[in-house]
Write an enzyme that holds these catalytic residues in place. Structure first.
Site, short mmCIF file in Angstrom:
data_model
loop_
_atom_site.label_atom_id
_atom_site.label_comp_id
_atom_site.label_asym_id
_atom_site.label_seq_id
_atom_site.Cartn_x
_atom_site.Cartn_y
_atom_site.Cartn_z
N CYS A 114 0.84 -1.19 0.00
CA CYS A 114 0.00 0.00 0.00
C CYS A 114 0.88 1.24 0.00
CB CYS A 114 -0.89 -0.02 1.25
SG CYS A 114 -2.01 1.37 1.38
N HIS A 153 -9.33 -3.75 -1.37
CA HIS A 153 -8.27 -3.03 -0.66
C HIS A 153 -8.59 -1.53 -0.61
CE1 HIS A 153 -3.87 -2.23 0.24
NE2 HIS A 153 -4.28 -1.06 -0.20
N GLU A 154 -8.99 -0.98 -1.75
CA GLU A 154 -9.29 0.46 -1.80
C GLU A 154 -10.56 0.80 -1.02
OE1 GLU A 154 -6.95 2.34 -2.66
OE2 GLU A 154 -5.76 0.80 -3.63
N HIS A 183 -9.98 1.31 2.55
CA HIS A 183 -9.54 2.67 2.89
C HIS A 183 -10.73 3.58 3.18
CE1 HIS A 183 -5.22 2.58 2.41
NE2 HIS A 183 -5.32 1.99 1.23
#
Length: 187
Positions: free
Chosen positions: A94, A136-137, A140
């Protein structure tokens, strides 16, 4: 413009991001800057909180990976995972956690409801690498980093490196928000 990237322990990365109500010229500019920043780093995905904006906005381009050379860059606004299938373990990294990688288990396929850069609604299935990058995004946007999903034993092995990032003792080939803020404070 290349935006500085917020790193591990920055409060914006622990917040649940706010949904967008539409796309205006300021959001269009942010999207362009996010793509510029992602390409410069280089990365394959970037979420708005990583560049200091607590908004449910993600940009993705996995075309640098050989098997995905035909992939078109994608803007994802207000994403919501509506179904998951399968399970896979893969190493992730990341831009907000420079120099660290770790294994994370995630669903291998997802169905995603989202809006694009024109704020048009879509529901689509994603699998393999694209499913992983999107999850994954989206993490966030929900205040979660990949290191939060790592096995506890593996996480303990990298804790010193995470502490170094939290203390600002990390270098990257792209601008970090902590460094930019420190320079501005010294000026």
């Amino acid at each position: 413009m290349i935006l500085p990237i917020n790193t591990y322990s920055d409060p914006v990365l622990a917040m649940k991001a706010k949904p967008l109500k539409g796309v205006d010229s300021a959001i269009e500019e942010l999207i362009a800057e996010m793509f510029d920043t992602m390409y410069k780093a280089p990365g394959i995905g970037l979420a708005a909180p990583q560049v200091g904006h607590s908004l449910r906005l993600v940009v993705v381009d996995i075309s640098t990976i050989k098997e995905y050379a035909d992939f078109k860059p994608m803007v994802v606004i207000n994403p919501r995972i509506v179904a998951v299938r399968g399970r896979s373990l893969m190493e992730e990294g990341c831009l907000s956690v420079p120099g660290i990688a770790g294994n994370v288990v995630r669903p291998s396929a997802i169905t995603l409801h989202y809006r694009d850069e024109k704020f048009e609604e879509h529901t689509a299935d994603f699998h393999s690498m694209m499913a992983r990058v999107l999850q994954h995004e989206i993490d966030h946007l929900d205040g979660t980093l990949f290191v939060d999903r790592m096995d506890k034993r593996d996480r303990r092995k990298i804790q010193k490196e995470l502490d170094a990032i939290a203390e600002g003792r990390v270098k990257a080939d792209y601008p970090l928000a902590r460094d930019v803020n420190r320079v501005e404070a010294e000026a």
